[in-house]
Design a protein around this motif. Structure first.
Motif, PDB file in Angstrom:
ATOM      1  N   TYR A  17       0.789  -1.237   0.000  1.00  0.00           N
ATOM      2  CA  TYR A  17       0.000   0.000   0.000  1.00  0.00           C
ATOM      3  C   TYR A  17       0.817   1.281   0.000  1.00  0.00           C
ATOM      4  O   TYR A  17       0.292   2.336   0.280  1.00  0.00           O
ATOM      5  CB  TYR A  17      -0.965   0.059   1.190  1.00  0.00           C
ATOM      6  CG  TYR A  17      -1.925  -1.086   1.258  1.00  0.00           C
ATOM      7  CD1 TYR A  17      -2.846  -1.314   0.250  1.00  0.00           C
ATOM      8  CD2 TYR A  17      -1.897  -1.952   2.341  1.00  0.00           C
ATOM      9  CE1 TYR A  17      -3.723  -2.382   0.316  1.00  0.00           C
ATOM     10  CE2 TYR A  17      -2.773  -3.016   2.424  1.00  0.00           C
ATOM     11  CZ  TYR A  17      -3.683  -3.225   1.405  1.00  0.00           C
ATOM     12  OH  TYR A  17      -4.541  -4.269   1.480  1.00  0.00           O
ATOM     13  N   GLY A  18       2.119   1.230  -0.227  1.00  0.00           N
ATOM     14  CA  GLY A  18       2.921   2.450  -0.237  1.00  0.00           C
ATOM     15  C   GLY A  18       2.921   3.172   1.097  1.00  0.00           C
ATOM     16  O   GLY A  18       2.931   4.391   1.147  1.00  0.00           O
ATOM     17  N   ALA A  29      -4.868   2.856   5.919  1.00  0.00           N
ATOM     18  CA  ALA A  29      -4.606   1.438   6.173  1.00  0.00           C
ATOM     19  C   ALA A  29      -4.729   1.067   7.649  1.00  0.00           C
ATOM     20  O   ALA A  29      -4.900  -0.100   7.982  1.00  0.00           O
ATOM     21  CB  ALA A  29      -3.211   1.065   5.667  1.00  0.00           C
ATOM     22  N   ARG A  30      -4.664   2.025   8.542  1.00  0.00           N
ATOM     23  CA  ARG A  30      -4.658   1.756   9.983  1.00  0.00           C
ATOM     24  C   ARG A  30      -5.874   0.958  10.475  1.00  0.00           C
ATOM     25  O   ARG A  30      -5.716   0.043  11.281  1.00  0.00           O
ATOM     26  CB  ARG A  30      -4.557   3.086  10.728  1.00  0.00           C
ATOM     27  CG  ARG A  30      -4.228   2.964  12.172  1.00  0.00           C
ATOM     28  CD  ARG A  30      -2.790   2.615  12.332  1.00  0.00           C
ATOM     29  NE  ARG A  30      -2.380   2.798  13.704  1.00  0.00           N
ATOM     30  CZ  ARG A  30      -1.182   2.583  14.119  1.00  0.00           C
ATOM     31  NH1 ARG A  30      -0.249   2.219  13.271  1.00  0.00           N
ATOM     32  NH2 ARG A  30      -0.867   2.733  15.364  1.00  0.00           N
ATOM     33  N   GLU A  43       5.576 -12.976   4.774  1.00  0.00           N
ATOM     34  CA  GLU A  43       6.437 -12.383   5.805  1.00  0.00           C
ATOM     35  C   GLU A  43       6.845 -10.969   5.393  1.00  0.00           C
ATOM     36  O   GLU A  43       6.947 -10.080   6.235  1.00  0.00           O
ATOM     37  CB  GLU A  43       7.685 -13.245   6.022  1.00  0.00           C
ATOM     38  CG  GLU A  43       7.409 -14.568   6.704  1.00  0.00           C
ATOM     39  CD  GLU A  43       7.076 -14.418   8.189  1.00  0.00           C
ATOM     40  OE1 GLU A  43       7.530 -13.433   8.820  1.00  0.00           O
ATOM     41  OE2 GLU A  43       6.366 -15.289   8.697  1.00  0.00           O
ATOM     42  N   PHE A  44       7.083 -10.759   4.091  1.00  0.00           N
ATOM     43  CA  PHE A  44       7.457  -9.428   3.600  1.00  0.00           C
ATOM     44  C   PHE A  44       6.387  -8.404   3.952  1.00  0.00           C
ATOM     45  O   PHE A  44       6.682  -7.332   4.485  1.00  0.00           O
ATOM     46  CB  PHE A  44       7.686  -9.444   2.084  1.00  0.00           C
ATOM     47  CG  PHE A  44       7.788  -8.056   1.505  1.00  0.00           C
ATOM     48  CD1 PHE A  44       8.974  -7.340   1.600  1.00  0.00           C
ATOM     49  CD2 PHE A  44       6.691  -7.456   0.903  1.00  0.00           C
ATOM     50  CE1 PHE A  44       9.064  -6.041   1.101  1.00  0.00           C
ATOM     51  CE2 PHE A  44       6.768  -6.169   0.401  1.00  0.00           C
ATOM     52  CZ  PHE A  44       7.954  -5.462   0.497  1.00  0.00           C
ATOM     53  N   ILE A  45       5.130  -8.714   3.651  1.00  0.00           N
ATOM     54  CA  ILE A  45       4.037  -7.785   3.939  1.00  0.00           C
ATOM     55  C   ILE A  45       3.930  -7.564   5.435  1.00  0.00           C
ATOM     56  O   ILE A  45       3.738  -6.432   5.899  1.00  0.00           O
ATOM     57  CB  ILE A  45       2.696  -8.296   3.356  1.00  0.00           C
ATOM     58  CG1 ILE A  45       2.772  -8.374   1.829  1.00  0.00           C
ATOM     59  CG2 ILE A  45       1.530  -7.417   3.810  1.00  0.00           C
ATOM     60  CD1 ILE A  45       2.990  -7.039   1.143  1.00  0.00           C
ATOM     61  N   MET A  46       4.065  -8.624   6.231  1.00  0.00           N
ATOM     62  CA  MET A  46       3.977  -8.466   7.681  1.00  0.00           C
ATOM     63  C   MET A  46       5.087  -7.548   8.194  1.00  0.00           C
ATOM     64  O   MET A  46       4.831  -6.640   8.976  1.00  0.00           O
ATOM     65  CB  MET A  46       4.018  -9.799   8.405  1.00  0.00           C
ATOM     66  CG  MET A  46       3.795  -9.616   9.904  1.00  0.00           C
ATOM     67  SD  MET A  46       3.575 -11.148  10.807  1.00  0.00           S
ATOM     68  CE  MET A  46       5.207 -11.826  10.685  1.00  0.00           C
ATOM     69  N   ARG A  47       6.320  -7.754   7.739  1.00  0.00           N
ATOM     70  CA  ARG A  47       7.425  -6.894   8.172  1.00  0.00           C
ATOM     71  C   ARG A  47       7.193  -5.447   7.733  1.00  0.00           C
ATOM     72  O   ARG A  47       7.476  -4.505   8.469  1.00  0.00           O
ATOM     73  CB  ARG A  47       8.755  -7.414   7.629  1.00  0.00           C
ATOM     74  CG  ARG A  47       9.257  -8.633   8.356  1.00  0.00           C
ATOM     75  CD  ARG A  47      10.702  -8.970   7.999  1.00  0.00           C
ATOM     76  NE  ARG A  47      10.955  -9.060   6.568  1.00  0.00           N
ATOM     77  CZ  ARG A  47      10.797 -10.153   5.829  1.00  0.00           C
ATOM     78  NH1 ARG A  47      10.403 -11.282   6.405  1.00  0.00           N
ATOM     79  NH2 ARG A  47      11.044 -10.146   4.542  1.00  0.00           N
ATOM     80  N   HIS A  48       6.671  -5.266   6.513  1.00  0.00           N
ATOM     81  CA  HIS A  48       6.382  -3.927   5.987  1.00  0.00           C
ATOM     82  C   HIS A  48       5.339  -3.223   6.868  1.00  0.00           C
ATOM     83  O   HIS A  48       5.517  -2.073   7.258  1.00  0.00           O
ATOM     84  CB  HIS A  48       5.889  -4.042   4.542  1.00  0.00           C
ATOM     85  CG  HIS A  48       5.668  -2.726   3.880  1.00  0.00           C
ATOM     86  ND1 HIS A  48       6.697  -1.988   3.338  1.00  0.00           N
ATOM     87  CD2 HIS A  48       4.533  -2.024   3.674  1.00  0.00           C
ATOM     88  CE1 HIS A  48       6.199  -0.872   2.822  1.00  0.00           C
ATOM     89  NE2 HIS A  48       4.898  -0.881   3.013  1.00  0.00           N
ATOM     90  N   VAL A  49       4.264  -3.913   7.179  1.00  0.00           N
ATOM     91  CA  VAL A  49       3.212  -3.343   8.018  1.00  0.00           C
ATOM     92  C   VAL A  49       3.749  -3.037   9.412  1.00  0.00           C
ATOM     93  O   VAL A  49       3.488  -1.965   9.977  1.00  0.00           O
ATOM     94  CB  VAL A  49       1.990  -4.297   8.093  1.00  0.00           C
ATOM     95  CG1 VAL A  49       1.016  -3.870   9.176  1.00  0.00           C
ATOM     96  CG2 VAL A  49       1.293  -4.343   6.733  1.00  0.00           C
ATOM     97  N   MET A  50       4.526  -3.962   9.988  1.00  0.00           N
ATOM     98  CA  MET A  50       5.082  -3.742  11.316  1.00  0.00           C
ATOM     99  C   MET A  50       5.984  -2.506  11.336  1.00  0.00           C
ATOM    100  O   MET A  50       5.927  -1.706  12.270  1.00  0.00           O
ATOM    101  CB  MET A  50       5.861  -4.975  11.769  1.00  0.00           C
ATOM    102  CG  MET A  50       4.964  -6.147  12.117  1.00  0.00           C
ATOM    103  SD  MET A  50       5.844  -7.706  12.385  1.00  0.00           S
ATOM    104  CE  MET A  50       6.955  -7.304  13.696  1.00  0.00           C
ATOM    105  N   ALA A  51       6.786  -2.335  10.301  1.00  0.00           N
ATOM    106  CA  ALA A  51       7.708  -1.200  10.251  1.00  0.00           C
ATOM    107  C   ALA A  51       7.001   0.136  10.048  1.00  0.00           C
ATOM    108  O   ALA A  51       7.331   1.118  10.703  1.00  0.00           O
ATOM    109  CB  ALA A  51       8.727  -1.414   9.130  1.00  0.00           C
TER     110      ALA A  51
END
Length: 80
Positions: A17-18, A29-30, A43-51
């Motif tokens: 989602y940029g 997105a919140r 895992e990539f999306i999860m790490r992206h969202v977490m960051a």
């Protein structure tokens, strides 16, 4: 919804989602993290969202969802 009804809420994130590009995207997105569980496709999306949303994998009960990865994919053996 869950506070008023007691119904469990499961949300999904399907892409990055940029989120790194601005406040508006993070705000939009919140709400996907306000449920009881947020499902990520990788895992990539999860790490992206977490960051970029500053949340942890375990979530915060009553505030942020627990994050879970359920990989997208196809079990090709089913079609053999």
């Amino acid at each position: 919804v869950r506070l008023l009804s007691g119904v469990k809420v499961v949300c999904t994130h399907h892409g990055a989602y940029g989120l790194e590009r601005g406040l508006v995207k993070r705000v939009v997105a919140r709400p996907m993290l306000w449920g009881d569980l947020a499902i990520m496709p990788s895992e990539f999306i999860m790490r992206h969202v977490m960051a970029h949303q500053r949340v942890t994998k375990g979530g915060i009960p009553g505030r942020f969802a627990r994050l879970l990865v359920i990989p997208r994919g196809v079990d090709c053996s089913v079609f053999e």
